[in-house]
Design an enzyme around this catalytic site. Structure first.
Site, PDB file in Angstrom:
ATOM      1  CG  HIS A  34      -1.767  -1.188   1.361  1.00 45.47           C
ATOM      2  ND1 HIS A  34      -2.576  -1.640   0.347  1.00 45.47           N
ATOM      3  CD2 HIS A  34      -1.930  -2.062   2.394  1.00 45.47           C
ATOM      4  CE1 HIS A  34      -3.218  -2.734   0.747  1.00 45.47           C
ATOM      5  NE2 HIS A  34      -2.839  -3.012   1.974  1.00 45.47           N
TER       6      HIS A  34
ATOM      7  CG  HIS B 227      -6.056  -5.913   1.083  1.00 45.41           C
ATOM      8  ND1 HIS B 227      -6.968  -5.187   1.813  1.00 45.41           N
ATOM      9  CD2 HIS B 227      -4.897  -5.898   1.796  1.00 45.41           C
ATOM     10  CE1 HIS B 227      -6.390  -4.754   2.922  1.00 45.41           C
ATOM     11  NE2 HIS B 227      -5.145  -5.166   2.933  1.00 45.41           N
TER      12      HIS B 227
END
Length: 331
Positions: A56, A217
């Site tokens: 991320h 995700h």
């Protein structure tokens, strides 16, 4: 699959080593390289700790520094950090005023941060804010309820500035919980994400499809729909956000466009311009803006829109100086 890496199993450790070396003015490794912390810690303030799986970036290590986080714990790609990493960060950063854990609402993150908090509670004052900014109230197989997504940056910035100004632990926790009800985010993907360990895309879209309401995700969203123009995509996303957030004309809105890792900055600004035009037609004023790639999903092509309803006090916290690798400005 082509990636700039040596081996999938060492990707995260080598990436973090490069990050710390590149930003050594701001950050350092904590004990046994289990987390990244501010190079210079400041006793007498509440320590803010966050984290999550790698993939991320720049969230969360990129937000370690003055005006935001004191430490960030990173797990393997899309995998939560372990309780021992979090406990080590608590022990090293607590300067006597306690620690606030800022946790995205994913089952693994919540479980491991809660376990760490319980184990460290005998020696440290700890509070936790679980971020739930996704418009999708049903969550996904990774979470119960709203997921914590790009709005996490907003909460980390506001609470980081408040902690820097000397706010106490209980006050920071209360502000974080209040903000949860005033921040909403929605994402859209034009492609899946390629995870290094599996070398496969998490989902595959046809040329005329996009995934609406996607998570960070690579998990599928609320609907697979036909590809459309930027105006139409942004309109659909804002309708979902604003129907959930319900701002009025007196609100001070923060508008945040975030890239997922594979979207050119020029496209982010184009989409942001679409949103500003739509807000103008609604008679809604945007008080603050942020556009860039901050909360990614590796190489996913896509973006998210975050809208936050802020008060004057929080606008001041947003404007307060910040000095991190990924976010930096003077007041």
């Amino acid at each position: 699959m082509k990636k700039f890496m040596n081996r999938a199993e060492t990707l995260v450790a080598e990436s973090l080593a490069g990050f710390v070396a590149a930003h050594e003015r701001l950050v350092a490794f904590g004990a046994d390289r289990r987390f990244v912390r501010r190079r210079i810690l400041h006793p007498g303030k509440v320590a803010l700790i966050s984290g999550g799986g790698a993939g991320h970036e720049p969230m969360h290590v990129g937000f370690v520094g003055k005006g935001m986080l004191d430490a960030a714990c990173t797990g393997h790609v899309f995998t939560s950090p372990t309780p021992d990493q979090i406990i080590a960060a608590i022990r090293e950063t607590d300067g006597g005023e306690g620690c606030l854990l800022i946790v995205k609402n994913y089952d693994g993150d919540v479980m491991n941060f809660e376990m760490a908090a319980e184990l460290a509670a005998a020696e440290h004052r700890i509070a936790t804010v679980i971020v739930r900014d996704d418009v999708n109230p049903g969550g996904s197989k990774r979470s119960q309820g709203r997921r914590g997504v790009a709005g996490t940056l907003v909460i980390e910035k506001l609470l980081g500035a408040a902690a820097e100004a000397g706010w106490r632990l209980d006050d920071l926790s209360a502000l974080g919980e209040d903000l949860n009800g005033r921040i909403r985010t929605m994402g859209v993907a034009l492609s899946g994400v390629t995870v290094p360990d599996t070398e496969r895309e998490t989902f595959v879209l046809n040329e005329d499809e996009m995934e609406m309401g996607v998570g960070i995700h690579g998990e599928p969203g609320r609907a697979r729909v036909k590809f459309a123009t930027a105006d139409e995509i942004v309109e659909t996303m804002l309708e979902a956000i604003l129907s959930d957030l319900v701002p009025d004309r007196s609100d001070k809105l923060l508008l945040f466009f975030n890239g997922f890792g594979g979207t050119p900055v020029s496209e982010l600004y184009l989409a942001y311009n679409c949103a500003r035009a739509q807000f103008a037609r609604l008679g809604v004023t945007v008080a603050r803006s942020l556009v860039g790639t901050y909360a990614t999903s590796l190489d996913m092509a896509g973006l998210s829109i975050t809208v936050a309803r802020l008060q004057e006090r929080e606008l001041s916290l947003w404007d307060a100086p910040v000095d991190t690798a990924a976010l930096r400005w003077r007041s």
